[in-house]
Each structure stands twice: as C-alpha cells, then as structure tokens.
Design a protein around this motif. Structure first.
Motif, mmCIF file in Angstrom:
data_model
loop_
_atom_site.group_PDB
_atom_site.id
_atom_site.type_symbol
_atom_site.label_atom_id
_atom_site.label_comp_id
_atom_site.label_asym_id
_atom_site.label_seq_id
_atom_site.Cartn_x
_atom_site.Cartn_y
_atom_site.Cartn_z
ATOM 1 N N MET A 1 17.516 -3.450 -1.794
ATOM 2 C CA MET A 1 18.101 -2.215 -1.644
ATOM 3 C C MET A 1 17.117 -1.882 -0.367
ATOM 4 S SD MET A 1 19.148 -2.646 -4.572
ATOM 5 C CE MET A 1 17.936 -2.964 -5.772
ATOM 6 N N GLU A 2 17.705 -1.552 0.829
ATOM 7 C CA GLU A 2 16.844 -1.250 2.028
ATOM 8 C C GLU A 2 16.820 0.241 2.172
ATOM 9 O OE1 GLU A 2 18.750 -1.775 6.451
ATOM 10 O OE2 GLU A 2 18.197 -3.670 5.380
ATOM 11 N N VAL A 3 15.509 0.732 2.169
ATOM 12 C CA VAL A 3 15.234 1.988 2.428
ATOM 13 C C VAL A 3 15.334 2.282 3.989
ATOM 14 C CG1 VAL A 3 13.030 3.762 2.195
ATOM 15 C CG2 VAL A 3 13.418 1.949 0.750
ATOM 16 N N GLY A 4 15.028 1.679 4.802
ATOM 17 C CA GLY A 4 15.035 2.028 6.349
ATOM 18 C C GLY A 4 14.560 0.905 7.137
ATOM 19 N N GLY A 5 14.715 0.902 8.356
ATOM 20 C CA GLY A 5 14.059 0.028 9.397
ATOM 21 C C GLY A 5 13.562 0.732 10.605
ATOM 22 N N THR A 6 12.974 -0.022 11.412
ATOM 23 C CA THR A 6 12.315 0.455 12.645
ATOM 24 C C THR A 6 12.000 -0.767 13.480
ATOM 25 O OG1 THR A 6 10.829 2.183 13.627
ATOM 26 C CG2 THR A 6 9.839 0.779 12.003
ATOM 27 N N GLU A 7 12.121 -0.404 14.732
ATOM 28 C CA GLU A 7 11.551 -1.463 15.493
ATOM 29 C C GLU A 7 10.181 -1.190 16.258
ATOM 30 O OE1 GLU A 7 14.193 -2.405 18.976
ATOM 31 O OE2 GLU A 7 15.786 -2.786 17.845
ATOM 32 N N ILE A 8 9.100 -2.146 16.324
ATOM 33 C CA ILE A 8 7.668 -1.810 16.655
ATOM 34 C C ILE A 8 7.416 -2.948 17.279
ATOM 35 C CG2 ILE A 8 6.984 -2.884 14.504
ATOM 36 C CD1 ILE A 8 4.703 -0.908 14.493
ATOM 37 N N ALA A 9 6.469 -2.522 18.435
ATOM 38 C CA ALA A 9 6.134 -3.551 19.304
ATOM 39 C C ALA A 9 4.941 -4.332 18.749
ATOM 40 C CB ALA A 9 5.582 -2.807 20.807
ATOM 41 N N ILE A 10 4.720 -5.533 18.907
ATOM 42 C CA ILE A 10 3.884 -6.334 18.429
ATOM 43 C C ILE A 10 2.532 -5.816 18.498
ATOM 44 C CG2 ILE A 10 2.847 -8.610 18.563
ATOM 45 C CD1 ILE A 10 5.497 -9.817 19.232
ATOM 46 N N ARG A 11 2.183 -5.252 19.688
ATOM 47 C CA ARG A 11 0.936 -4.670 20.043
ATOM 48 C C ARG A 11 0.593 -3.556 18.902
ATOM 49 N NH1 ARG A 11 -1.298 -4.671 24.474
ATOM 50 N NH2 ARG A 11 0.711 -4.399 25.681
ATOM 51 N N ASN A 12 1.603 -2.682 18.409
ATOM 52 C CA ASN A 12 1.509 -1.803 17.512
ATOM 53 C C ASN A 12 1.458 -2.447 16.060
ATOM 54 O OD1 ASN A 12 1.426 0.148 19.354
ATOM 55 N ND2 ASN A 12 3.494 0.674 19.230
ATOM 56 N N LEU A 13 2.175 -3.432 15.915
ATOM 57 C CA LEU A 13 2.145 -4.167 14.642
ATOM 58 C C LEU A 13 0.876 -4.760 14.052
ATOM 59 C CD1 LEU A 13 3.947 -5.322 12.374
ATOM 60 C CD2 LEU A 13 4.090 -7.344 13.893
ATOM 61 N N LEU A 14 0.017 -5.333 15.201
ATOM 62 C CA LEU A 14 -1.224 -5.956 15.157
ATOM 63 C C LEU A 14 -2.614 -4.936 14.894
ATOM 64 C CD1 LEU A 14 -1.234 -8.525 18.011
ATOM 65 C CD2 LEU A 14 -0.967 -8.929 15.346
ATOM 66 N N GLN A 15 -2.121 -3.398 15.176
ATOM 67 C CA GLN A 15 -3.016 -2.524 14.854
ATOM 68 C C GLN A 15 -2.913 -1.925 13.587
ATOM 69 O OE1 GLN A 15 -2.278 0.124 18.234
ATOM 70 N NE2 GLN A 15 -3.359 -1.116 19.639
ATOM 71 N N LEU A 16 -1.891 -2.047 12.864
ATOM 72 C CA LEU A 16 -1.620 -1.516 11.455
ATOM 73 C C LEU A 16 -2.727 -1.847 10.503
ATOM 74 C CD1 LEU A 16 2.262 -2.277 10.859
ATOM 75 C CD2 LEU A 16 1.157 -0.032 11.654
ATOM 76 N N SER A 17 -3.037 -0.982 9.692
ATOM 77 C CA SER A 17 -4.080 -1.342 8.660
ATOM 78 C C SER A 17 -3.961 -0.359 7.471
ATOM 79 C CB SER A 17 -5.624 -0.798 9.266
ATOM 80 O OG SER A 17 -5.553 0.532 9.517
ATOM 81 N N GLN A 18 -4.554 -0.591 6.456
ATOM 82 C CA GLN A 18 -4.493 0.096 5.276
ATOM 83 C C GLN A 18 -4.432 1.492 5.577
ATOM 84 O OE1 GLN A 18 -6.725 -1.201 2.043
ATOM 85 N NE2 GLN A 18 -6.236 0.344 0.635
#
Length: 149
Positions: free
Chosen positions: A79-96
């Motif tokens: 079941m797919e809620v949604g999606g998005t595109e994100i730059a690797i730079r922003n992906l690496l900055q994700l935290s809890q």
C-alpha cells in the motif's frame, strides 16, 4: 471456415502494417491490399493446419489446471501512501523527528499494488490494533493490461 479466418487475420495484419508504415514515413495511402498480397505470396502455399491429440496423464488428478498451477505463487502486496524526490544531501541530514512531505493530499486514497502493479485504491482502517486497508476502487483487468502498454 479456417481459410476465411486466416484471410481475415492476414488482412488485419496488412492493415496494421500499412498504418505503421504510414505513421513512420508520413506518406498517406499505403496500399494494404498490396501488403496483403506480399504476405500471402511469402507464406508457404503447402502449409496446412493439423489437429493433434491432447496429451493426458491419467495418473494425476487435475481439478482446474489453469488455476492450480499459479494459486500458491507468493506475490508482494503493498500500500503506497505517497512518495517524493529528495536530494542525497537532504537525505543524509534526516534524523529522528524529521518530517518528509509526500506528493499526496491528506485523505487521498492509497495505491494498492501487487508486485509493483497498481490494482486498486483504498483507505486506511484499524482492525484490532492493526492497520488494514478498505478497497474503494479496484482497477479492471482490461485497464491493468492497458496500463502495461
């Protein structure tokens, strides 16, 4: 009857080729009858249909051979809620505690997919403290085939 069906099939094939050639070359008026004559002249004149006896193994009971072969094959239902595109730079900055905005609006139906192919839409429900999905729209088999093309 078989010759009539064969001629109709060959005529349909010639019409499809004529349309494809017309689309490719941009030239109108490709002669489908001339293409049909070419196809018929290249076909082996002595080729004839032959009926073969059906092979059966009477030692193995068969209930419905068309379905029994595939009924136990596992598939992945998602079941797919949604999606998005994100730059690797922003992906690496994700935290809890980070929030990622998806391409779906709240309340919009979820996509139900089998092995990555959309088969239905639905809404999230909770049953006995477990998430589930109530199907609201099932894609017809004809529409699923059309989307594959």
């Amino acid at each position: 009857m078989s010759d009539e069906n064969n001629n109709q099939d060959q005529q349909a094939l010639a019409d499809e080729w004529a349309a494809a050639l017309e689309e490719q070359t941009g030239q109108a008026g490709v002669d489908a009858d001339a293409l049909l004559d070419d196809v018929q002249s290249q076909a082996a004149p002595s080729a004839q249909g032959v009926e073969l006896d059906e092979l059966q193994d009477d030692s193995v009971p068969v209930t419905d051979p068309k379905l029994d072969v595939i009924l136990d094959i596992p598939v992945t239902l998602t079941m797919e809620v949604g999606g998005t595109e994100i730059a690797i730079r922003n992906l690496l900055q994700l935290s809890q505690g980070s929030v990622i905005e998806l391409d779906r609006v709240a309340g919009e139906p979820l996509d139900v997919k089998v092995n990555g192919t959309l088969i239905a839409h639905g809404e999230v429900v909770v049953v006995n403290d477990r998430y589930g999905i109530r199907l609201t729209d099932v894609i017809s088999p004809q529409e699923r085939i059309r989307r594959l093309k």
